[in-house]
Motif scaffolding. Structure first.
Motif, PDB file in Angstrom:
ATOM      1  N   SER A 407      56.954  59.349 -73.292  1.00 20.06           N
ATOM      2  CA  SER A 407      57.292  59.048 -71.897  1.00 20.06           C
ATOM      3  C   SER A 407      57.928  57.667 -71.763  1.00 20.06           C
ATOM      4  N   MET A 408      57.759  56.836 -72.793  1.00 18.76           N
ATOM      5  CA  MET A 408      58.287  55.476 -72.761  1.00 18.76           C
ATOM      6  C   MET A 408      59.624  55.359 -73.493  1.00 18.76           C
ATOM      7  N   ALA A 409      60.155  56.479 -73.949  1.00 16.86           N
ATOM      8  CA  ALA A 409      61.328  56.443 -74.821  1.00 16.86           C
ATOM      9  C   ALA A 409      62.523  55.758 -74.188  1.00 16.86           C
ATOM     10  N   ASN A 410      62.661  55.865 -72.874  1.00 18.58           N
ATOM     11  CA  ASN A 410      63.830  55.299 -72.202  1.00 18.58           C
ATOM     12  C   ASN A 410      63.615  53.882 -71.681  1.00 18.58           C
ATOM     13  N   LEU A 411      62.469  53.304 -72.037  1.00 16.85           N
ATOM     14  CA  LEU A 411      62.217  51.917 -71.640  1.00 16.85           C
ATOM     15  C   LEU A 411      62.793  51.003 -72.720  1.00 16.85           C
ATOM     16  N   GLU A 412      64.016  50.551 -72.495  1.00 16.37           N
ATOM     17  CA  GLU A 412      64.737  49.780 -73.511  1.00 16.37           C
ATOM     18  C   GLU A 412      64.184  48.364 -73.630  1.00 16.37           C
ATOM     19  N   GLU A 413      64.386  47.772 -74.816  1.00 15.47           N
ATOM     20  CA  GLU A 413      63.874  46.434 -75.092  1.00 15.47           C
ATOM     21  C   GLU A 413      64.464  45.382 -74.156  1.00 15.47           C
ATOM     22  N   LYS A 414      65.664  45.617 -73.666  1.00 15.74           N
ATOM     23  CA  LYS A 414      66.308  44.616 -72.801  1.00 15.74           C
ATOM     24  C   LYS A 414      65.681  44.574 -71.410  1.00 15.74           C
ATOM     25  N   PHE A 415      64.918  45.599 -71.043  1.00 17.58           N
ATOM     26  CA  PHE A 415      64.356  45.649 -69.697  1.00 17.58           C
ATOM     27  C   PHE A 415      63.289  44.578 -69.519  1.00 17.58           C
ATOM     28  N   ASN A 416      63.287  43.976 -68.350  1.00 14.18           N
ATOM     29  CA  ASN A 416      62.178  43.130 -67.914  1.00 14.18           C
ATOM     30  C   ASN A 416      61.347  43.975 -66.945  1.00 14.18           C
ATOM     31  N   LEU A 417      60.241  44.499 -67.430  1.00 13.03           N
ATOM     32  CA  LEU A 417      59.455  45.457 -66.657  1.00 13.03           C
ATOM     33  C   LEU A 417      58.501  44.755 -65.694  1.00 13.03           C
ATOM     34  N   TYR A 418      58.516  45.220 -64.452  1.00  7.55           N
ATOM     35  CA  TYR A 418      57.529  44.812 -63.464  1.00  7.55           C
ATOM     36  C   TYR A 418      56.722  46.069 -63.131  1.00  7.55           C
ATOM     37  N   VAL A 419      55.482  46.095 -63.568  1.00  2.82           N
ATOM     38  CA  VAL A 419      54.654  47.300 -63.473  1.00  2.82           C
ATOM     39  C   VAL A 419      53.730  47.202 -62.264  1.00  2.82           C
ATOM     40  N   HIS A 420      53.627  48.297 -61.515  1.00  2.00           N
ATOM     41  CA  HIS A 420      52.675  48.299 -60.402  1.00  2.00           C
ATOM     42  C   HIS A 420      52.157  49.702 -60.138  1.00  2.00           C
ATOM     43  N   CYS A 421      51.020  49.742 -59.438  1.00  4.58           N
ATOM     44  CA  CYS A 421      50.456  51.012 -58.964  1.00  4.58           C
ATOM     45  C   CYS A 421      50.168  50.850 -57.474  1.00  4.58           C
ATOM     46  N   GLY A 422      49.073  51.441 -56.993  1.00 10.75           N
ATOM     47  CA  GLY A 422      48.758  51.318 -55.580  1.00 10.75           C
ATOM     48  C   GLY A 422      48.078  50.012 -55.233  1.00 10.75           C
ATOM     49  N   GLY A 423      47.106  49.600 -56.083  1.00  9.31           N
ATOM     50  CA  GLY A 423      46.365  48.389 -55.772  1.00  9.31           C
ATOM     51  C   GLY A 423      46.171  47.449 -56.939  1.00  9.31           C
ATOM     52  N   GLY A 424      46.452  47.885 -58.157  1.00  5.67           N
ATOM     53  CA  GLY A 424      46.353  47.009 -59.310  1.00  5.67           C
ATOM     54  C   GLY A 424      45.530  47.536 -60.468  1.00  5.67           C
ATOM     55  N   TYR A 425      44.630  48.476 -60.219  1.00  4.16           N
ATOM     56  CA  TYR A 425      43.764  48.978 -61.289  1.00  4.16           C
ATOM     57  C   TYR A 425      44.553  49.778 -62.322  1.00  4.16           C
ATOM     58  N   ARG A 426      45.334  50.734 -61.854  1.00  4.68           N
ATOM     59  CA  ARG A 426      46.076  51.604 -62.774  1.00  4.68           C
ATOM     60  C   ARG A 426      47.176  50.860 -63.522  1.00  4.68           C
ATOM     61  N   SER A 427      47.783  49.873 -62.884  1.00  6.05           N
ATOM     62  CA  SER A 427      48.895  49.183 -63.538  1.00  6.05           C
ATOM     63  C   SER A 427      48.428  48.355 -64.726  1.00  6.05           C
ATOM     64  N   ILE A 428      47.196  47.846 -64.680  1.00  8.24           N
ATOM     65  CA  ILE A 428      46.658  47.123 -65.838  1.00  8.24           C
ATOM     66  C   ILE A 428      46.430  48.091 -66.991  1.00  8.24           C
ATOM     67  N   ILE A 429      45.910  49.264 -66.691  1.00 15.59           N
ATOM     68  CA  ILE A 429      45.767  50.287 -67.732  1.00 15.59           C
ATOM     69  C   ILE A 429      47.135  50.597 -68.325  1.00 15.59           C
ATOM     70  N   ALA A 430      48.128  50.789 -67.451  1.00 16.38           N
ATOM     71  CA  ALA A 430      49.478  51.125 -67.910  1.00 16.38           C
ATOM     72  C   ALA A 430      50.045  50.017 -68.784  1.00 16.38           C
ATOM     73  N   ALA A 431      49.865  48.764 -68.364  1.00 13.84           N
ATOM     74  CA  ALA A 431      50.380  47.640 -69.146  1.00 13.84           C
ATOM     75  C   ALA A 431      49.748  47.602 -70.529  1.00 13.84           C
ATOM     76  N   SER A 432      48.466  47.916 -70.599  1.00 13.40           N
ATOM     77  CA  SER A 432      47.808  47.914 -71.908  1.00 13.40           C
ATOM     78  C   SER A 432      48.344  49.034 -72.792  1.00 13.40           C
ATOM     79  N   LEU A 433      48.642  50.181 -72.205  1.00 14.84           N
ATOM     80  CA  LEU A 433      49.221  51.284 -72.981  1.00 14.84           C
ATOM     81  C   LEU A 433      50.624  50.939 -73.461  1.00 14.84           C
TER      82      LEU A 433
END
Length: 468
Positions: A407-433
């Protein structure tokens, strides 16, 4: 008669303790049974029955350990097949509990064996109905989880018949005690309360309004999201049986010094789970850790994201080791091999390599968007949440999909990712993955969509956008 609801928020699950004249029954127990034994002792009651409304898919039930501890029979309704001894009740069968009677109402539809339990007063009048996943506050159980070769439409039709024949004819003052409350994936959109009355449900529950069977089937099956992937695993465990929780705790509560911990996490396939709060995790963690904090819907996300066949090693906050192992066991994880003694501070203070996640506020995101051509907003909320409003040009990869590295295949190295969810709990899980897969150029947007949508300078839309 005494009834106590025992509600577990991170699972949106309700178990029940009932007693009358020194005899008690438990309905839909969780795997950790100490609370039921304690209440029975405090009330000088003997647990006489263990009632299961159906094969639960979202948690491992405590029926086996509770039966071993008390000698009480495990009671399921008609059409139940298990690999362990049960009392297979017939439709309408009654069980005496002190001065009350508990009657079995077979209500197939959510699953084939689904049954409700009607508690009658000493004079025989209906008092309360334990509905399992047949009827919720504001909703009914989803008909697409299990039951052989039957389609969700066929099961929904069964559910309609069960409601019409068994539940709607009951007196309106009957108290409705369901197995789940708001947030559960066992229905589409459960109401905010954890109990109700039949009168209130007739007035407000879309599934109980006057309608044809065809209309009901359409209403119940429309808009169903895919269930969490662990549901089928938990349903199988509940049907086939499992090992004692005491053995799981003995293995999982092994303190590991730095040497033993380091050796274990080097073993191929070992999963390192950090159960600390997200604000502690972002400040520093063992590289390769998956963050699933105990302060959120821990068991649900653990079941959705972690493999059941791999060994797990834990990093926890001091004193939360047992809680972490128990919550994992509630959804069927029996391969926890221990925890880092001294927690993350022991790792950090020993000079071991560590990682961290940068937190930014929405106003920083607003400032960066116009000037960074490589900035990408990654929204890990569910597709329905995303469709209701999102940052312009954001991409949507729901958290549950990030378990697949593809699912992350199209996230290129040049991207500066800003990750978010609804309130913050899920986005930390996502960042760790993401970091676990070698994607480190990312920031977590604090407060998630709840703050982003009100931030000046960030354009938000409802038109869906995905990364191709």
């Amino acid at each position: 008669m005494f009834i106590q609801q025992l509600y577990t928020g991170c699972l949106s699950e309700a178990a029940y303790y009932i007693d009358s004249e020194g005899e008690a029954a438990i309905v839909d127990p969780l795997r950790d049974i100490d609370m039921y034994l304690r209440i029975a002792r405090e009330r000088n009651a003997t647990i006489k029955y263990i009632f299961e409304t159906h094969f639960h898919a979202d948690f491992v039930s405590g029926h086996l350990d509770l039966a071993k501890a008390t000698g009480a029979p495990i009671i399921y309704g008609p059409r139940t097949e298990t690999n362990f001894p049960i009392h297979l009740a017939t439709d309408g069968e009654q069980f005496r509990l002190g001065g009350t009677t508990i009657e079995v109402l077979h209500t197939p539809g959510h699953t084939l064996e689904s049954s409700c339990y009607l508690v009658r007063n000493a004079d025989g009048t209906p008092h309360a109905l334990f509905t399992g996943d047949t009827l919720f506050v504001g909703d009914v159980g989803r008909p697409d989880l299990s039951s052989g070769n039957l389609s969700q439409e066929e099961l929904a039709a069964m559910l309609y018949d069960s409601l019409q024949a068994k539940i709607l004819p009951l007196p309106e003052e009957v108290i409705v005690y369901p197995a789940h409350g708001p947030g559960s994936s066992c229905g589409k959109n459960l109401g905010p309360n954890t109990h109700s009355t039949l009168k209130e449900e007739k007035e407000s529950n879309y599934a109980l309004r006057e309608q044809t069977k065809e209309e009901f089937v359409k209403a119940v099956t429309d808009g169903l999201l895919a269930p969490p992937q662990y549901f089928s695993i938990n349903a199988r465990i509940n049907k086939e049986g499992y090992g004692p929780l005491d053995e799981v705790l003995e293995a999982g509560l092994q303190p590991l010094d730095l040497t033993a911990f380091t050796e274990l996490i080097k073993v191929e396939g070992t999963i390192l789970v950090d159960t600390r709060r997200s604000d502690l995790f972002v400040a520093g963690f063992v590289p390769g850790s998956i963050s699933i904090g105990l302060d959120g819907r821990f068991a649900e996300w653990a079941g959705s994201l972690l493999p059941f066949d791999k060994p797990i090693v834990l990093v926890t906050a001091p004193g939360e080791e047992r809680e972490s192992v128990i919550r994992l066991a509630r959804v069927g994880f029996d391969k926890v091999k221990g925890y880092l003694a001294g927690g993350f501070p022991a790792w950090r203070d020993a000079g071991q390599p560590m990682d961290m996640i940068i937190d930014v506020e929405p106003d920083e995101l607003a400032m960066d968007i116009p000037f960074d051509p490589n900035l990408v907003v990654l929204d890990v909320r569910r597709e329905t949440e995303f469709a209701d409003g999102h940052v312009k040009d954001a991409i949507n990869i729901p958290l549950q999909d990030l378990v697949d590295p593809g699912s992350m295949a199209n996230l290129e190295e040049k991207f500066n990712l800003y990750v978010h969810c609804g309130g913050g709990y899920r986005s930390i899980i996502a960042a760790s993955l993401l970091k676990r897969q070698g994607i480190h150029n990312l920031r977590n947007v604090s407060g998630g969509w709840g703050k982003i949508k009100d931030q000046k300078g960030i354009e938000v839309i409802k038109e869906k956008s995905v990364l191709n």
